[in-house]
Every structure is written in structure tokens, then in C-alpha cells.
Design a protein around this motif. Structure first.
Motif, PDB file in Angstrom:
ATOM      1  N   UNK A  37      -5.519  10.751  -1.558  1.00  0.00           N
ATOM      2  CA  UNK A  37      -4.803   9.761  -2.394  1.00  0.00           C
ATOM      3  C   UNK A  37      -4.711   8.415  -1.675  1.00  0.00           C
ATOM      4  N   UNK A  38      -4.509   8.461  -0.370  1.00  0.00           N
ATOM      5  CA  UNK A  38      -4.479   7.212   0.391  1.00  0.00           C
ATOM      6  C   UNK A  38      -5.837   6.513   0.287  1.00  0.00           C
ATOM      7  N   UNK A  39      -6.893   7.294   0.369  1.00  0.00           N
ATOM      8  CA  UNK A  39      -8.232   6.708   0.278  1.00  0.00           C
ATOM      9  C   UNK A  39      -8.413   6.016  -1.068  1.00  0.00           C
ATOM     10  N   UNK A  40      -7.909   6.624  -2.136  1.00  0.00           N
ATOM     11  CA  UNK A  40      -8.101   5.968  -3.437  1.00  0.00           C
ATOM     12  C   UNK A  40      -7.243   4.705  -3.532  1.00  0.00           C
ATOM     13  N   UNK A  41      -6.033   4.735  -2.978  1.00  0.00           N
ATOM     14  CA  UNK A  41      -5.202   3.516  -2.963  1.00  0.00           C
ATOM     15  C   UNK A  41      -5.915   2.392  -2.226  1.00  0.00           C
ATOM     16  N   UNK A  42      -6.550   2.734  -1.108  1.00  0.00           N
ATOM     17  CA  UNK A  42      -7.165   1.700  -0.285  1.00  0.00           C
ATOM     18  C   UNK A  42      -8.491   1.219  -0.862  1.00  0.00           C
ATOM     19  N   UNK A  43      -9.351   2.158  -1.212  1.00  0.00           N
ATOM     20  CA  UNK A  43     -10.694   1.738  -1.633  1.00  0.00           C
ATOM     21  C   UNK A  43     -10.672   1.129  -3.038  1.00  0.00           C
ATOM     22  N   UNK A  44      -9.732   1.577  -3.868  1.00  0.00           N
ATOM     23  CA  UNK A  44      -9.641   0.989  -5.213  1.00  0.00           C
ATOM     24  C   UNK A  44      -8.681  -0.196  -5.233  1.00  0.00           C
ATOM     25  N   UNK A  45      -8.208  -0.617  -4.055  1.00  0.00           N
ATOM     26  CA  UNK A  45      -7.290  -1.763  -3.918  1.00  0.00           C
ATOM     27  C   UNK A  45      -6.084  -1.635  -4.866  1.00  0.00           C
ATOM     28  N   UNK A  46      -5.565  -0.418  -4.981  1.00  0.00           N
ATOM     29  CA  UNK A  46      -4.428  -0.197  -5.877  1.00  0.00           C
ATOM     30  C   UNK A  46      -3.171  -0.902  -5.374  1.00  0.00           C
ATOM     31  N   UNK A  90       0.837  -1.214   0.000  1.00  0.00           N
ATOM     32  CA  UNK A  90       0.000   0.000   0.000  1.00  0.00           C
ATOM     33  C   UNK A  90       0.869   1.260   0.000  1.00  0.00           C
ATOM     34  N   UNK A  91       1.961   1.227   0.766  1.00  0.00           N
ATOM     35  CA  UNK A  91       2.866   2.389   0.780  1.00  0.00           C
ATOM     36  C   UNK A  91       3.515   2.571  -0.598  1.00  0.00           C
ATOM     37  N   UNK A  92       3.890   1.467  -1.217  1.00  0.00           N
ATOM     38  CA  UNK A  92       4.491   1.583  -2.552  1.00  0.00           C
ATOM     39  C   UNK A  92       3.489   2.185  -3.541  1.00  0.00           C
ATOM     40  N   UNK A  93       2.257   1.725  -3.462  1.00  0.00           N
ATOM     41  CA  UNK A  93       1.220   2.254  -4.360  1.00  0.00           C
ATOM     42  C   UNK A  93       1.001   3.747  -4.107  1.00  0.00           C
ATOM     43  N   UNK A  94       1.071   4.123  -2.852  1.00  0.00           N
ATOM     44  CA  UNK A  94       0.869   5.530  -2.495  1.00  0.00           C
ATOM     45  C   UNK A  94       2.047   6.390  -2.976  1.00  0.00           C
ATOM     46  N   UNK A  95       3.242   5.864  -2.828  1.00  0.00           N
ATOM     47  CA  UNK A  95       4.425   6.587  -3.314  1.00  0.00           C
ATOM     48  C   UNK A  95       4.310   6.806  -4.823  1.00  0.00           C
ATOM     49  N   UNK A  96       3.837   5.772  -5.522  1.00  0.00           N
ATOM     50  CA  UNK A  96       3.669   5.897  -6.980  1.00  0.00           C
ATOM     51  C   UNK A  96       2.679   7.010  -7.310  1.00  0.00           C
ATOM     52  N   UNK A  97       1.847   7.375  -6.335  1.00  0.00           N
ATOM     53  CA  UNK A  97       0.875   8.459  -6.551  1.00  0.00           C
ATOM     54  C   UNK A  97       1.297   9.756  -5.869  1.00  0.00           C
ATOM     55  N   UNK A  98       2.591   9.834  -5.579  1.00  0.00           N
ATOM     56  CA  UNK A  98       3.133  11.136  -5.147  1.00  0.00           C
ATOM     57  C   UNK A  98       3.025  11.456  -3.669  1.00  0.00           C
ATOM     58  N   UNK A  99       2.635  10.478  -2.861  1.00  0.00           N
ATOM     59  CA  UNK A  99       2.619  10.721  -1.409  1.00  0.00           C
ATOM     60  C   UNK A  99       3.640   9.786  -0.771  1.00  0.00           C
ATOM     61  N   UNK A 100       4.690  10.368  -0.211  1.00  0.00           N
ATOM     62  CA  UNK A 100       5.741   9.539   0.370  1.00  0.00           C
ATOM     63  C   UNK A 100       5.520   9.378   1.864  1.00  0.00           C
TER      64      UNK A 100
END
Lengths: 397, 397
Positions: free
Chosen positions: A375-384, A336-346
Motif C-alpha cells: 500500500x505504501x508503494x501505491x501511495x508513493x508511485x501513484x503520487x497519492x 504521504x502518511x495521511x494518504x497511507x492512513x486513508x488506505x488502512x495502514x497507520x
């Protein structure tokens, strides 16, 4: 413009990135580039060996130490820079143990950073006198401070959960039991108000590359209470802690006060960068910083909990009981952290399941918090996070 | 153009200055400025925490360690960077002593750099097992290696006189007596060919800011012989020496081989400067370097002795018996060095009466030597040192 808009403008933050990992490595202060160029070309390059005097390199560990001292409530002249935090832990712990020769227990907690525990283990092995490293749960520290304890070795803010120990209370308990208190301020210095003098702390150590923004591998610092400063026995008795380093005597004589906590040649280039980082702190009110930090972390928790029911808050809910970070537990936290980093939140991940977010008030704004939570919400709810590419663990996380 | 004209052009040397103090602090490599800018802006600034992987910060202590390894004859994978030389002395000595638990003598000599002796003193005090630091005259080391000796702790090149110990012979004698040999290469690495593997050295340590030109406060290095690498017990058991640093286990498990000699977070910015310094060494033949060094020091001695009868050579006359420096004794040496510095020749002074001149072949030319000797001659014969202004001692000399 608020005071924190002013400080935010003093950092070079990558465009489009929201940086919630300043609790691991602070960002680059704009002025550090110029300061380093000066240190390289005008000091090292032009002054060569004479820079030790002319550029003040030799006294800088004390000068910069005092500037950190202000942020942690130390008496002037009782903080010095150098080495790494692990080495400073060893020095402080060794000196403290030597002041309680009849006792054998070092008390720490499972929320302490592992290196502190490892260094204590190594020291115990060197001493070979049957010391015990007693590690209890964070909430059990107060009750575990018995008269067996020689030294408490506690990190004020838990690196995983952000849980904040009560420094004044635990230090008082340690003293009441006849023990000494060594505090690790790695996640405290620059994160919240600290007052080592008022709390009666015996020794404190910390690093400068997290909330203080000194740069990767920036030097550590150590504080010794004035009442111990001329009595603490240096385990690492290096020449720069000698009473007369340039007399080149054959035997060691400890320097006055905090000087004896110096070991080898100071890290001049690293100190140049740190100097610019400390300039940012000039005029910053630590109580205002704390208020801003709480505002940010409360907003983040509220938004994330509203949008991400699968994340479990791992940090204390009471802001007065946590540092300047917020952590959530999630079994697939690494991905999840990797997915979030890919979306610009470190943010970062700490084994086994901690997603960790630091809120450095100097440069994180309420808008950043809102955007990061979204952005975290989209990573989590969209199971990114459920992408095999994000599960490949790098060497350093 | 000789190979050393090539390397000389790679340094930023102040106009008009002849720098004979590279044995204390090497000059700035031109490329280090650009490399540091990249490390600041493109790595720290742009990559932030991800620099640990993406910029290779975490593995750099080994990568750069191997580049130093080539200069000291180490097997690849057995040198690591970090900390200061004093700390590395402590680590090496502690590990070596632990391999000879039944012995109690650490043998060193009075020509060793004081910090090595001080660190040994501190270690002995920590161990509290009655170890003795036995310090003999440099010429008496060979005969003092008895079966009482646990470890010999010797600096190959005497920092005052430049006297060179015979590393192969003393190491063989140590082994024959059942002792281990720890070598300090502070004035050897980059000054002359060293072959720790061929000599059978057990542990070696050194710094990178002298002949290696890594910059003020650049990190130290440590070598552990392959046969000991997985057995050496780390006294300073920090997290980066752990077998799995990012597993954050509660107990310490030493990493494989040289990894266990790492302690805390590596000094990234300092390593960036050092990287450029090591680039200068690429392709340099150490035997050619040694020949050039001897040519320079022989020329200097000849000219100075011819012109300055009041100076007494303190270095061995046989070039095979000295490192890459030349020292003279003179009662007013401090003032004489100040007078010489005022005339553009930078040497240094070591108490009580040593005027010291380092000849770093990478950037010192025969013309420099001639000019330096001429200026020294005018300082001495015209008694230019006899000016009260030159007698005021600065804090660092």
C-alpha cells in the motif's frame, strides 16, 4: 500457531487496519475491557475506599513494576509505576545529579526525545547552580563522555530514526569517567531485550503506552539500581514515597528503596488496563521477540526500497543497530502518511520529514508487512500523497 | 424529588452501605461505566493513535479543567488537569517562589496535608537557596503573614478537622504583605462554594477523586490566575507544556497561559471516568450544595453528641468555619471506625485519634445521617470497638 499468533489474538485490532504505530500507542488488549469493568464496578463501585487494601490498589505500582522489570532485566523490587515519563525523567535525573555534586554537565544527544531535554532544562533552572545540558549528535555520545559529565541522559532507541545506542558500552564508559547513566527506555521496553542490571544502569525510566500497550496516558515507570536505591534523594518527595505515608508526619522521610520514587496517589484505573496488557507478555521470550521484530523490519525495508526509490532510509541498515521501528525520509512525508492512513495502514510522521513505522512483534505479522509495503508503494508511485487534503496538519500528528 | 435525590440516583452506591468517606474517595457514577467502555472500545480500540485528535484526548485536560473551573470560580481557560496533586503543588509552589526571588519563607500550617509540606521540603532542597518552610498552627496563619513570606501554601479545609480557612482574608493579607497565595482545594472542590477569582488567589491546586468523584487515582488540577498565566515559569517543563509540542524543538519554550502547566501525556482513561463524574455536577448550585452539606453535618453532630459523650468534636462547631466533614477525637478511634465499617457505615481514621466523616451532599441524605449516627451510637455505647480484631491496622486506613 506460533507464539506471536497467540499474542496477536489477544488484541482487538480494527478490521482491515494494519497498525504500524504501536511505537506511539499500543492497541487494546481484549482482556483489558473486562479487567476495567471489574475495576470500575467490583472494585471502585463496590469496595469504595476499602479498595486500597482489598483490591491491592496501593501495592499495584510495585506489583506491576516487577512485571515490567522482567522485560527490562531489572532486579525484583526495583521498579515502580506512576506519573508520566517526563516526571520520571526529572526524578531520576535529579537524584543522579545529587550523587555527583561536584560535576555540572548533563550529557544527552539530539536524538533524545525533546521532553527529556526540556525536563533537564527545567531542572537545571531550578537548581540554579550552573549545570550545562550538553547535547551532541547521537554518534558522538561515546566520545563526549568526559570527566566533566555528571550524568548521561540517553534514550536507548531514537524516536525518529530507531537508531539503537549500545547501553552496555555507554554505561561502562559513563562509569569509567565517574559519571552516572540514566536511560530512557520509551522505545525499548517491549520492543527488544533490555538488561539494565547486566549493563549496570544507574537509573532507567520508560512509558507503558507504546510497546507495552497499557493504553493512552498509561503510567510511566522508574528503575533505580539496588546500589543506589536507599541513597537516591527524591526531588519530588510526595507522601506515597514517605517511609510511613499513613502516619501523616510533618517531615519527610524517604521510604525504603524504590518506594521513595513514588509521589502521589497511584492511577488505579489506568493500572487496571495495564495489568491486562502485561498479561499478554507472560511467557513471551524477549530473544524470540527480537528475532521476529528483525524479520519484520528487514522485510519491510527490502520491499519498500525495491518499490519506492524516492524514500530514503533514515534508520540504520544494520538491524542490530536499530530498535523495532523503521523510518524513511520524504519531503512530503506528512501528506504521504495521511494518504497511507486513508488506505488502512497507520504509521506516523515526525517533523521535519520522517515517516515512521513501528513493528510490534506481539501483533504484527509478516503478511501485514507485505500488505503495508504494497500500500505504501501505491501511495508513493501513484503520487497519492499529492492531494491538498492530506497537507492539512492536525494538532497532533 | 429534590435536586440531590436526582444526583444521588446518578451513583452506584453499594446496597446497605452508608458512605461517609467520599472526602477520601468518591463513589462510582453510574454513567462512568458506559463512558469508560466507550473510551476503551470505541476510542482506544477503534481509533488507536488517531484518538488523540478524533476523540479529543489531547484537549481534554483543558475541556475538563474548565468544567472544574466553574466549581471553583476560576476564569475560563485557566485550569488544566494532569498528574497528581503532589506534583501540582510542586509546580505551583515553584512558579510562585520564582516570582518572589528576594524572599525565602514558605508559610504553611500544621493542618495542611503532609504531602504539601513534603513537596515543599523537596523543592527547597532542590533550590538550595536557603528557603524556609515555616509551619504554624492553623489559627496563627493570619498573624504569621509577614513581609518575609514569599508564598503562603495553605489547604483551605483541614483534612483532619475540617477547619476552614478564610480564603479571601488570607489571600488579601498575603498580597498586602507582598506575598503570593497558593491554595490547595483537595477538600474544597465539590465540597463548598469556592471563588478563586474573586478571592484573588494566585495559584490553586486540587484533586478530583474526593468530592468530585473522578475515581481512584483520578488526575489533579491546577489553576493559575490570568495575571500570572503567561509569566509563571514551569519547573516541570515537559513537552505538553511546550509552545509547540509536536514541532519537537530541541529547546523548551513555555506554552501560552495555563498550557505551560501541562507536563506529559494526559491520562486518557482516567479522564473518561472523570468526564462522567463532572456530568453529575452540571446544574448543581454550589450555594444549595453548601446549605445541604451544613444541614447534614449539623444533624450528625447533634445526634452523635447527644448519644456518644465519649466522643470529642474535633471540628469547628460553627458550620461556617468547617468544610463538608465532621471529625471526632477518640483514643480508640481506629478500632471504632473498623467496628462501624463492619456495621455498614464507612468513615475513616486519621492518626493519631481522629474519626472522620465526610458529607458529600450529592449522594448523602438526611436519612443516611440519622442511620449513621444511630449505628455509631451503638458502636460506642455498646463498646463494640473493644474487640481485638478491630485493632489490627491495615496498611492503608
Amino acid at each position: 500457531m506460533t507464539d506471536f499468533d497467540r499474542t496477536r489474538a489477544m488484541f482487538r485490532l480494527p478490521e482491515g487496519v494494519i497498525y504500524l504505530d504501536g511505537n506511539s500507542l499500543g492497541p487494546l488488549p481484549v482482556a483489558a475491557e473486562t479487567r476495567m469493568r471489574t475495576a470500575m464496578r467490583d472494585e471502585w463501585g463496590a469496595m469504595l475506599i476499602t479498595g486500597w487494601n482489598r483490591a491491592g490498589w496501593m501495592t499495584q505500582p510495585r506489583t506491576l513494576g516487577d512485571r515490567i522489570g522482567r522485560l527490562i532485566g531489572a532486579e525484583p523490587g526495583h521498579v515502580v509505576l506512576g506519573d508520566t515519563l517526563s516526571v520520571k525523567v526529572y526524578q531520576a535525573l535529579a537524584a543522579a545529579l545529587e550523587m555527583r555534586p561536584e560535576r555540572r554537565v548533563i550529557l544527552s544527544d539530539s536524538g533524545n526525545f525533546p521532553s527529556d531535554l526540556y525536563m533537564a532544562e527545567g531542572l537545571i533552572r531550578m537548581l540554579g547552580r550552573g549545570h550545562e545540558l550538553r547535547v551532541v549528535a547521537p554518534g558522538d555520545v561515546a566520545d563526549a563522555i568526559t570527566e566533566e559529565v555528571a550524568v548521561t541522559l540517553i534514550t536507548e532507541v531514537d524516536y525518529r530514526t530507531g537508531r539503537l545506542h549500545d547501553m552496555a558500552d555507554l554505561t561502562a564508559r559513563a562509569h569509567a569517567a565517574g559519571a552516572l547513566a540514566v536511560w530512557d527506555l520509551a522505545h525499548s521496553a517491549g520492543a527488544l531485550p533490555v538488561d539494565v542490571a547486566r549493563c549496570g544502569v544507574d537509573f532507567a525510566v520508560g512509558c507503558t503506552y507504546k510497546y507495552l500497550n497499557g493504553g493512552p496516558g498509561a503510567p510511566a515507570f522508574v528503575y533505580v539500581a539496588p546500589r543506589h536505591a536507599d541513597r537516591a534523594a527524591p526531588a519530588l518527595s510526595g507522601w506515597l514515597g514517605h517511609a510511613a505515608p499513613f502516619a501523616f508526619e510533618q517531615g519527610y522521610r524517604p521510604g525504603a528503596g524504590i518506594e521513595r520514587m513514588r509521589v502521589g496517589t497511584p492511577p488505579v484505573l489506568a493500572m487496571a488496563a495495564l495489568e491486562s496488557s502485561l498479561d499478554v507478555w507472560e511467557g513471551v521470550d524477549m530473544n524470540a521477540l527480537r528475532a521476529h521484530s528483525i524479520e519484520l523490519s528487514e522485510a519491510f525495508i527490502a520491499r519498500v526500497e525495491a518499490a519506492c526509490p524516492m524514500l530514503e532510509l533514515a534508520s540504520p541498515r544494520d538491524p542490530a543497530a536499530r530498535g523495532s521501528q523503521v523510518s524513511f525520509r520524504f519531503a512530503e512525508g506528512y501528506a504521504a502518511i495521511q494518504a497511507l492512513i486513508a488506505r488502512g495502514v497507520i504509521g506516523d510522521f515526525r517533523a521535519p520529514d520522517i515517516m515512521r513505522f513501528g513493528f510490534a512483534p506481539l501483533y504484527i505479522s509478516p503478511e501485514d508487512v507485505g500488505e503495508a509495503a504494497a500500500r505504501l508503494a501505491s501511495v508513493m508511485t501513484e503520487r497519492l500523497w499529492d492531494d491538498p487534503a492530506y497537507r492539512i496538519r492536525a494538532a497532533v500528528t
